[in-house]
Each structure stands twice: as structure tokens, then as C-alpha cells.
Design an enzyme around this catalytic site. Sequence first.
Site, PDB file in Angstrom:
ATOM      1  N   TYR A 108       3.150 -52.805 -27.544  1.00  0.00           N
ATOM      2  CA  TYR A 108       3.547 -51.558 -28.196  1.00  0.00           C
ATOM      3  C   TYR A 108       5.062 -51.440 -28.044  1.00  0.00           C
ATOM      4  CZ  TYR A 108       3.980 -46.552 -29.204  1.00  0.00           C
ATOM      5  OH  TYR A 108       4.358 -45.344 -29.719  1.00  0.00           O
ATOM      6  N   ASP A 152       1.497 -52.858 -32.343  1.00  0.00           N
ATOM      7  CA  ASP A 152       2.399 -51.983 -33.091  1.00  0.00           C
ATOM      8  C   ASP A 152       3.819 -52.381 -32.689  1.00  0.00           C
ATOM      9  OD1 ASP A 152       3.892 -50.036 -34.279  1.00  0.00           O
ATOM     10  OD2 ASP A 152       2.987 -48.351 -33.206  1.00  0.00           O
ATOM     11  N   HIS A 256      -2.025 -44.899 -38.091  1.00  0.00           N
ATOM     12  CA  HIS A 256      -2.116 -46.340 -38.305  1.00  0.00           C
ATOM     13  C   HIS A 256      -3.537 -46.715 -38.712  1.00  0.00           C
ATOM     14  CE1 HIS A 256       1.697 -47.600 -36.155  1.00  0.00           C
ATOM     15  NE2 HIS A 256       1.547 -46.360 -35.718  1.00  0.00           N
TER      16      HIS A 256
END
Length: 265
Positions: A108, A152, A256
Amino acid sequence: MTTARLATWNINSVRTRLELVDQFIREAAPDILCLQETKVQDHMFPVKFFAERGYEHAALAGQKAYHGVATFSRIPFENRGRIDWCGKGDARHVEVVLPGGVALHNFYVPAGGDEPDAAINDKFAHKLDFLDEMTRWSEDLPKDGKHILVGDLNIAPLEQDVWDHKKLLKVVSHTPIEVERMKDLQVAHDWQDVMRQFVPEEEKLYSWWSYRARDWQAANKGRRLDHIWVSPALKDTPRSMQVMEDARGWERPSDHAPVLVDFEF
């Protein structure tokens, strides 16, 4: 030969969206599920929920209210733990090793705030430092190693990864300096962009749609912030890819959508 369906999804608070996770598991049936922005400490993570659905193998890296990544699997793995990127103590990475020596890295990357200027925005400076550190780490990986990098990454690198290239050149996630940093990262280990193996670079491809749009689907002002990469040794192992856009339209969704890739390795 191991066949595995892998999913990556910024869930934006796993405890808030357990019903959506349940729906996703029922519809997509991933063998491995990599979550980001879980927003929960490890001792409070709903591990039992996942175990009851067959995900008996878990690797957690969490913290209170912010960040957090978690990898769940029906396939046994070795938990290699996390790296403390930039020495900030943030929970932004966890590594596991799957059968056959395949190392799976769940990331992330910092979002970077609103102002794309490291001199005045500490969050943006942190993002660039994080990417630089990832690049040095990638350079040190064995060139013949089997690695999958997912998560991500908070950058939409290609022109067709955003709804309007020119309008977003000064918007964090698509600025030239971020795109250049991501290119450096990819080159550092010759990472292969799995999603673009299945969707040509000249076609639009998104995984994120802002909450700010009243009708996200009609506006379709998306960005591809979520990624699945493989090292050269695994470049021929992906068999299919799907961005599960329907999940963005579920009740109280993450901004998302999950990305799924079927592998044979």
C-alpha cells in the site's frame, strides 16, 4: 504446477466492509486475497471470518485507524513478515512465499496528499521516498527470482490509465514525477505489468473511481491505481485478468474495485 486465482483490493476498512468481502468471495472465489487499507490492528483483525471461508493462512500488517495490508490464502504459505519502509512504522507491506518459491508482496503505497510538491507537502515527499526505497529493494532482488508484486500503488502511470491525461498532469497520482518514479521502479527488476498484458496500453483501464462523483459509473472518471506485477521468471504464468467493476457499485463500497488474475506457476 499450481493454479491460483489472486485478487488485490483496497478495501478501505475491512471491518466496515466485511459483508462486501463475503459477497466478493462468493462471487469471485479467489484462492489468495490481498487487501490494503485495512485500518485495523492485528489483534483486532477479523481473522476468524476469513478462516471460516477457507482462508486458513493469514499474514497481517496492521495499525490503528490507518493504512494496513493483509494477505489471506487457501494455499499454504510461509509468512516472511513486513518491511518498515522509510522507517515510519507504517503498515504498508507484507510478504509471503507460496509453493514453488513464489514470493508475493502486498503493498500500500502512500497516496501523497493533494499538492504535488515535495518541498511544501510532506506526504508527497514521503511518497517519492517510498518509491525510491522500493526501487532500491527491487534492484537487490535476485534477477531469476519468482516474485509477484500487488497492491494499491497509488499511481496511474499510462495516459489511458486516467480519464483525462492532460487534466490530471498536475493531480497527485498522475504527475510526471510520480510516473517517472514508477518507471524507475519497474525497470529496477524488469517488473511485468500483468493488467496490461491483457488490456492494450491504448485502451482505457481503471480500478478506482472517486466518491465525489454523484454517479461514478456515468461520469466514469476513473484511474488505474491498483496493480499486479510479476518478475521476468513469471511473465508467462498469468492466464486471465479482470477488474471487478461491479463491486464499486455495491452498497457502501470501497472506492477501489478488486483486480483478479488467474495464474499457473
